[in-house]
Scaffold this motif. Structure first.
Motif, PDB file in Angstrom:
ATOM      1  N   GLY A   1       0.790  -1.219   0.000  1.00 36.54           N
ATOM      2  CA  GLY A   1       0.000   0.000   0.000  1.00 36.54           C
ATOM      3  C   GLY A   1       0.825   1.273   0.000  1.00 36.54           C
ATOM      4  N   ALA A   2       1.884   1.303   0.831  1.00 39.95           N
ATOM      5  CA  ALA A   2       2.768   2.472   0.932  1.00 39.95           C
ATOM      6  C   ALA A   2       1.997   3.750   1.249  1.00 39.95           C
ATOM      7  CB  ALA A   2       3.601   2.646  -0.342  1.00 39.95           C
ATOM      8  N   LEU A   3       0.954   3.648   2.079  1.00 42.59           N
ATOM      9  CA  LEU A   3       0.256   4.850   2.523  1.00 42.59           C
ATOM     10  C   LEU A   3       1.156   5.641   3.453  1.00 42.59           C
ATOM     11  CD1 LEU A   3      -3.325   3.447   3.302  1.00 42.59           C
ATOM     12  CD2 LEU A   3      -2.522   4.553   1.205  1.00 42.59           C
TER      13      LEU A   3
ATOM     14  N   LEU B   1      -0.574  10.560   7.613  1.00 46.12           N
ATOM     15  CA  LEU B   1      -1.725  11.207   6.975  1.00 46.12           C
ATOM     16  C   LEU B   1      -2.938  10.298   7.063  1.00 46.12           C
ATOM     17  CD1 LEU B   1      -0.139  12.597   3.665  1.00 46.12           C
ATOM     18  CD2 LEU B   1      -0.343  13.748   5.885  1.00 46.12           C
ATOM     19  N   ASN B   2      -4.115  10.906   7.241  1.00 53.16           N
ATOM     20  CA  ASN B   2      -5.329  10.096   7.244  1.00 53.16           C
ATOM     21  C   ASN B   2      -5.672   9.667   5.812  1.00 53.16           C
ATOM     22  OD1 ASN B   2      -6.669  12.289   6.017  1.00 53.16           O
ATOM     23  ND2 ASN B   2      -7.503  13.022   7.950  1.00 53.16           N
TER      24      ASN B   2
ATOM     25  N   ASN C   1      -4.138  11.062   2.241  1.00 56.38           N
ATOM     26  CA  ASN C   1      -3.364  10.161   1.390  1.00 56.38           C
ATOM     27  C   ASN C   1      -3.850  10.218  -0.053  1.00 56.38           C
ATOM     28  OD1 ASN C   1      -1.200   8.016   2.267  1.00 56.38           O
ATOM     29  ND2 ASN C   1      -2.473   8.347   4.080  1.00 56.38           N
ATOM     30  N   ILE C   2      -5.171  10.176  -0.236  1.00 58.41           N
ATOM     31  CA  ILE C   2      -5.713  10.207  -1.594  1.00 58.41           C
ATOM     32  C   ILE C   2      -5.569  11.604  -2.205  1.00 58.41           C
ATOM     33  CG2 ILE C   2      -7.788   9.844  -3.000  1.00 58.41           C
ATOM     34  CD1 ILE C   2      -8.718   7.879  -0.800  1.00 58.41           C
TER      35      ILE C   2
ATOM     36  N   ALA D   1     -14.688   6.524   6.293  1.00 59.05           N
ATOM     37  CA  ALA D   1     -13.321   6.031   6.493  1.00 59.05           C
ATOM     38  C   ALA D   1     -12.275   7.080   6.148  1.00 59.05           C
ATOM     39  CB  ALA D   1     -13.085   4.785   5.648  1.00 59.05           C
ATOM     40  N   ALA D   2     -12.688   8.187   5.548  1.00 57.82           N
ATOM     41  CA  ALA D   2     -11.732   9.197   5.099  1.00 57.82           C
ATOM     42  C   ALA D   2     -10.918   9.787   6.239  1.00 57.82           C
ATOM     43  CB  ALA D   2     -12.464  10.315   4.350  1.00 57.82           C
ATOM     44  N   TRP D   3     -11.451   9.743   7.447  1.00 58.69           N
ATOM     45  CA  TRP D   3     -10.773  10.413   8.566  1.00 58.69           C
ATOM     46  C   TRP D   3      -9.989   9.439   9.438  1.00 58.69           C
ATOM     47  CZ3 TRP D   3     -11.265  14.496   6.142  1.00 58.69           C
ATOM     48  CH2 TRP D   3     -12.471  14.826   5.498  1.00 58.69           C
ATOM     49  N   ARG D   4      -9.923   8.190   9.021  1.00 59.38           N
ATOM     50  CA  ARG D   4      -9.161   7.200   9.771  1.00 59.38           C
ATOM     51  C   ARG D   4      -7.688   7.234   9.358  1.00 59.38           C
ATOM     52  NH1 ARG D   4     -12.711   1.751   9.381  1.00 59.38           N
ATOM     53  NH2 ARG D   4     -11.045   0.983  10.729  1.00 59.38           N
ATOM     54  N   MET D   5      -6.836   6.776  10.253  1.00 60.25           N
ATOM     55  CA  MET D   5      -5.407   6.705   9.984  1.00 60.25           C
ATOM     56  C   MET D   5      -5.056   5.316   9.443  1.00 60.25           C
ATOM     57  SD  MET D   5      -4.491   9.748  10.763  1.00 60.25           S
ATOM     58  CE  MET D   5      -2.681   9.632  10.716  1.00 60.25           C
TER      59      MET D   5
END
Length: 259
Positions: free
Chosen positions: A92-94, A98-99, A103-104, A136-140
């Motif tokens: 994944g390499a997120l 960043l949440n 990331n996106i 889910a956008a605000w999850r780490m």
């Protein structure tokens, strides 16, 4: 060159120290293909994938994307070419700090030409594409399952609407159900977005379910290219061991029949 193949490898050789991992590799990826790079451990699959996106320069030979040499052009031309492909890394390499949203949004913000409101809309659009709820956008990243990490990393790879998508072991680490669902997602996106997809895999279920053409790497070169049915007819010891053992045949039949 609008009609040029998305990827062309011309006489690629890669050496680490005195050891040649790849030597004399020629490969053309046509538009719309789902091409799998297949081989044993250390055969150069991931090396080749990293070279296609410019992360690792070859020792010799030339790489062309969309008819243009990978490293030719000025800064703006290079940036425009890079926006035409996206890559999903194996794990994944997120960015861990960043949440999910950021990331996106990262590649969109790097363009420095979109207002934040438009970036927000695009991020939620990409989340929807990979079937992730916007909550889910605000999850780490540390709070996510392996399957969610894969999907969010895929959303980031698609952020700039690329024509070419590169995947390094897309189903590695996923259980069979999540692996099947992820393969189905990739196939759906491939068709909906008119993508060309190049992926590395050692998983025969994924290979049988996803690829419409294979390139088999061994001995520092491409042994065979073609459909799965064509490749297994090639009389070479590695191909016979890799594809035609009892365990391999069972996995290939399962992959063809499950997805």
């Amino acid at each position: 060159m609008n009609g040029a193949p998305p990827v062309e490898l011309c006489g690629i050789g890669t050496r680490f120290g005195r050891h040649w991992v790849l030597r004399g590799v020629d490969l053309t990826v046509q538009r719309g293909e789902l091409l799998a790079l297949v081989g044993g451990s250390g055969s150069g699959k991931t090396t080749m994938l990293r070279q296609i996106v410019g992360l690792l320069p070859p020792t010799e030979g030339e790489i062309k994307l969309f008819g243009e040499s990978l490293h030719d052009g000025n800064r703006d031309e290079l940036a425009a070419r890079r926006r035409r492909f996206g890559m999903l890394f194996q794990h994944g390499a997120l960015f861990s700090a960043l949440n999910v949203f950021d990331n996106i949004a990262f590649p969109l913000r790097e363009m420095r030409c979109l207002p934040e409101a438009e970036i927000r809309d695009l991020v939620f659009t990409k989340l929807g594409m990979v079937e992730i709820d916007r909550d889910a956008a605000w999850r780490m990243p540390a709070e996510l399952s392996g399957g969610m990490i894969k999907r969010i990393a895929l959303a980031r790879a698609l952020a700039l609407d690329p024509e070419l998508l590169l995947l390094d072991e897309p189903t590695a680490g996923l259980d069979p159900d999540r692996s099947a669902a992820f393969v189905t997602l990739i196939r759906t996106l491939h068709q909906a977005l008119n993508l060309t997809v190049v992926f590395v895999t050692h998983d025969l279920d994924t290979l049988a379910a996803l690829a419409n053409r294979l390139a088999v790497l061994a001995e520092g070169r491409i042994l065979a290219t073609g459909s799965l049915d064509e490749v297994v007819q090639v009389d070479h010891p590695f191909i016979q061991r890799f594809f035609l053992s009892e365990r391999s045949m069972h996995a290939l039949r399962r992959g063809k029949g499950t997805y």
